[in-house]
Design an enzyme around this catalytic site. Sequence first.
Site, mmCIF file in Angstrom:
data_model
loop_
_atom_site.group_PDB
_atom_site.id
_atom_site.type_symbol
_atom_site.label_atom_id
_atom_site.label_comp_id
_atom_site.label_asym_id
_atom_site.label_seq_id
_atom_site.Cartn_x
_atom_site.Cartn_y
_atom_site.Cartn_z
ATOM 1 N N ARG A 64 0.817 -1.208 0.000
ATOM 2 C CA ARG A 64 0.000 0.000 0.000
ATOM 3 C C ARG A 64 0.856 1.266 0.000
ATOM 4 O O ARG A 64 0.517 2.238 -0.664
ATOM 5 C CB ARG A 64 -1.019 -0.010 1.123
ATOM 6 C CG ARG A 64 -0.530 0.162 2.497
ATOM 7 C CD ARG A 64 -1.534 -0.381 3.481
ATOM 8 N NE ARG A 64 -1.556 -1.833 3.377
ATOM 9 C CZ ARG A 64 -2.583 -2.553 2.938
ATOM 10 N NH1 ARG A 64 -3.693 -1.970 2.628
ATOM 11 N NH2 ARG A 64 -2.488 -3.856 2.842
ATOM 12 N N THR A 65 1.963 1.256 0.730
ATOM 13 C CA THR A 65 2.782 2.467 0.747
ATOM 14 C C THR A 65 3.373 2.732 -0.635
ATOM 15 O O THR A 65 3.330 3.846 -1.145
ATOM 16 C CB THR A 65 3.908 2.338 1.795
ATOM 17 O OG1 THR A 65 3.327 2.079 3.071
ATOM 18 C CG2 THR A 65 4.711 3.612 1.869
ATOM 19 N N LYS A 102 25.102 -7.066 -4.583
ATOM 20 C CA LYS A 102 26.534 -7.148 -4.881
ATOM 21 C C LYS A 102 27.366 -6.467 -3.802
ATOM 22 O O LYS A 102 28.583 -6.399 -3.911
ATOM 23 C CB LYS A 102 26.839 -6.516 -6.244
ATOM 24 C CG LYS A 102 26.275 -7.290 -7.428
ATOM 25 C CD LYS A 102 26.531 -6.552 -8.743
ATOM 26 C CE LYS A 102 25.755 -7.217 -9.892
ATOM 27 N NZ LYS A 102 25.631 -6.319 -11.051
ATOM 28 N N HIS A 135 7.788 6.377 10.047
ATOM 29 C CA HIS A 135 6.997 6.195 8.828
ATOM 30 C C HIS A 135 6.075 7.410 8.754
ATOM 31 O O HIS A 135 4.860 7.284 8.881
ATOM 32 C CB HIS A 135 6.216 4.882 8.936
ATOM 33 C CG HIS A 135 5.521 4.462 7.681
ATOM 34 N ND1 HIS A 135 5.694 5.100 6.472
ATOM 35 C CD2 HIS A 135 4.638 3.454 7.430
ATOM 36 C CE1 HIS A 135 4.958 4.512 5.556
ATOM 37 N NE2 HIS A 135 4.309 3.518 6.104
#
Lengths: 321, 321, 321
Positions: B53-54, B82, B131
């Site tokens: 959703r984000t 890598k 967030h």
Amino acid sequence: MRHDHLLSAGQLTREDIEAVLDRAADLAADPGAVSDRYADTLLALCFFEPSTRTKMSFDTAIQRLGGDTVDMGTVESSSVKKGESLADTVRVIEGYADGIVLRHPSEGAAKLASQFVDVPVVNAGDGAGQHPSQTLLDLYTIRERAGLDDLTIGIMGDLKYGRTVHSLAAALTNFDARMHFISPESLRLPRGVQFDLHDAGARLREHTDLDEVLGELDVLYVTRIQRERFPDENEYQQIAGEYQIDAETLERARDDLTVMHPLPRVDEIAPDVDATEHAAYFAQAHNGVPVRMALLDGLLGDGDDGGAGGGAAATDGGESR
Amino acid sequence: MRHDHLLSAGQLTREDIEAVLDRAADLAADPGAVSDRYADTLLALCFFEPSTRTKMSFDTAIQRLGGDTVDMGTVESSSVKKGESLADTVRVIEGYADGIVLRHPSEGAAKLASQFVDVPVVNAGDGAGQHPSQTLLDLYTIRERAGLDDLTIGIMGDLKYGRTVHSLAAALTNFDARMHFISPESLRLPRGVQFDLHDAGARLREHTDLDEVLGELDVLYVTRIQRERFPDENEYQQIAGEYQIDAETLERARDDLTVMHPLPRVDEIAPDVDATEHAAYFAQAHNGVPVRMALLDGLLGDGDDGGAGGGAAATDGGESR
Amino acid sequence: MRHDHLLSAGQLTREDIEAVLDRAADLAADPGAVSDRYADTLLALCFFEPSTRTKMSFDTAIQRLGGDTVDMGTVESSSVKKGESLADTVRVIEGYADGIVLRHPSEGAAKLASQFVDVPVVNAGDGAGQHPSQTLLDLYTIRERAGLDDLTIGIMGDLKYGRTVHSLAAALTNFDARMHFISPESLRLPRGVQFDLHDAGARLREHTDLDEVLGELDVLYVTRIQRERFPDENEYQQIAGEYQIDAETLERARDDLTVMHPLPRVDEIAPDVDATEHAAYFAQAHNGVPVRMALLDGLLGDGDDGGAGGGAAATDGGESR
């Protein structure tokens, strides 16, 4: 540039290269110049191997040109794993897009693909083979920073397996550069590559110690020495350590030395180099965008504008394009 | 909002928050208002951890603004594996895009990234850290449904590990909300978070039983109790069961109670709540789009319009942008 | 076409089908005809199972219409693996996009999804269930190459498990086609499917040997016999070999026989068929673009233009769209 596909750096003449670099410089200066022309253009991104910068760079380039992409996704999420041949996959995809950017683990994959489709194919790396758009952005960066004429370049690190190095060296024969190859014995430039360079009239020398030539260089092109090439971890640590540079190393170089690297780097270039005037590796990565814009403009364009990058690719539309 | 990056909810003042929410409300009412300005804007989506959703919400937001994305893809399909450092990865990517949305498993990743690039960085979740765009869409939803002034909110579930909860509570101290924290003993709000809230003047109380406060609440914010927090499956079943709500639970609540959840939910809210007037969790997820449009407009915009969301992000173009 | 969703080929009348095919033909001839109308349209691609051609084809179609996509990404990179229900996932996603294309391993998934959202849902394959847009592009190809009236078609390969085959056969009952089903005993058309076809008035016959009917066919539709259906590798090799065709096989066919295949193929059709006039399978895949453009135009459009594809989907905007 008058090619239907871009499959290898070797297909490009000096004239081709300069046309792309000129066009790239123009587009870097004025990215909006071509936006209208590509509004209906879709570029298929077909990456059969992982990639960050090459894929994002092509994605950015076509969008900066005003077009967009259709992405095949990862091999795991595609029907490739049902056993479909590459020839079939690209023949389907040419119905969706106006051009195909292909990375594949097998050498020769892009050439094979190009024989089955009518849209331009760009080789974005085929195993141990070619990665020509990388070579072009390397040349662009060298030209911008040091000039391509009368160039003295050192190429250091894994010269045995690095396709980037082989393509760049081959392309530089067009410009009569002096090339110094610096590597451990076990990772020297392969004999075959050396022969080809000699045939093309290259002036090259080999070294095991950077300090033998550091003071003469305009450009030092560093590549990564991969751990997996060495069965013994200690041997890897010792050898890799000899081919790492830091700000102190560069005190023995010319003030205007340009340091390049195809990235990703691990330990080859210490972070203290990043802030010096020598560091060009991030700008080099960024140059991928205008160079790939120029490339795509040459391959996808209709050539009507008479510009340096106008190409002649076969893009006649089928019913579903 | 006058910030170069959005790294944590804590950097936002009450004035910043209200400016973003106002701008979001404007954009929700008239999404086409800014389309022309972002036609040449590319936003890099760099998700080092899974997200639906984000990621889709930011993707939608920049497209609704008229721009587009370049996607780093999954870590498995990128060159990150890598061994490239985050600092190198974002320094390359800033050459492709006008802003970077970053989700990363390590706390502090977005802040670190922001120190290496000149384009705006949006923290879309950094491990147990922040967030902030989630907090803003939570605040937007609360304001729309219950108002931010004189608010009584219950926050229930896993209050120990939930970064969403910590950020939201911190942000609510700007609005003098009454906060009730409802959880099992083992998942109480951490002492450190409680101290910070007290320092900011928060009015908070803790409960182990929802019914102690249900009748007073304007908003009930439910979070998921994760199975993996409990070594014993039976203990999990028993405890989680006590913090699940259904339509019957809500008969004991006020008629205008708003039920929120950051999603995804598992069993915390029974499906029979979905059809009630209380349910706001899908609208809450949808609010991510206008809120992120406003955020991006603030960070990517040139601020010329004098709008509440006009930002001052450093977006001077390098040669390849 | 007047439907809110496209869930199964069975929901389409002959009139519906012809309207989509007509619209697809118009769009193939003039892809730019609708570009302006979909400039603000976002289509969510929700693929819970791997796909190359279907996903790229829908991606291309919406972009050729002037719109764009938001991609859920792979299940591994999404929050689906946190245990979210399909109903919740699509209810969140309807806040991001104007329509949802759904592929899911569970039969009935698209129908379920359609009951929870207000935006159009297109079933892009639900387990052993339906894949109606594949049926439409098959019909488009048949109409273009052989006509749908007075058609004699052979359908060969795995008739037991192939959902493509079942849908196509059902759709062909609208056009009174003569159908020949050619398969090994163990992969015959299921009794239930046969009964349904008979009920719809189909004229069908079964064969184990292609040569019994090859000379009569207008179209031969070949499907893949999957290795995993056979416990014994030798048995698979022997049986599969009997249902493979090559250029020599086709010398016994009519000159105007059209060979189709839903792709990917493995060994069912030898490469020497590709260059013959019979081969239509790549064109068939390419036809997915105009057919899906027509489909989406029917579902997403406002129907104001009175065109054959004008739909009546519920797309009233929520606050975040």
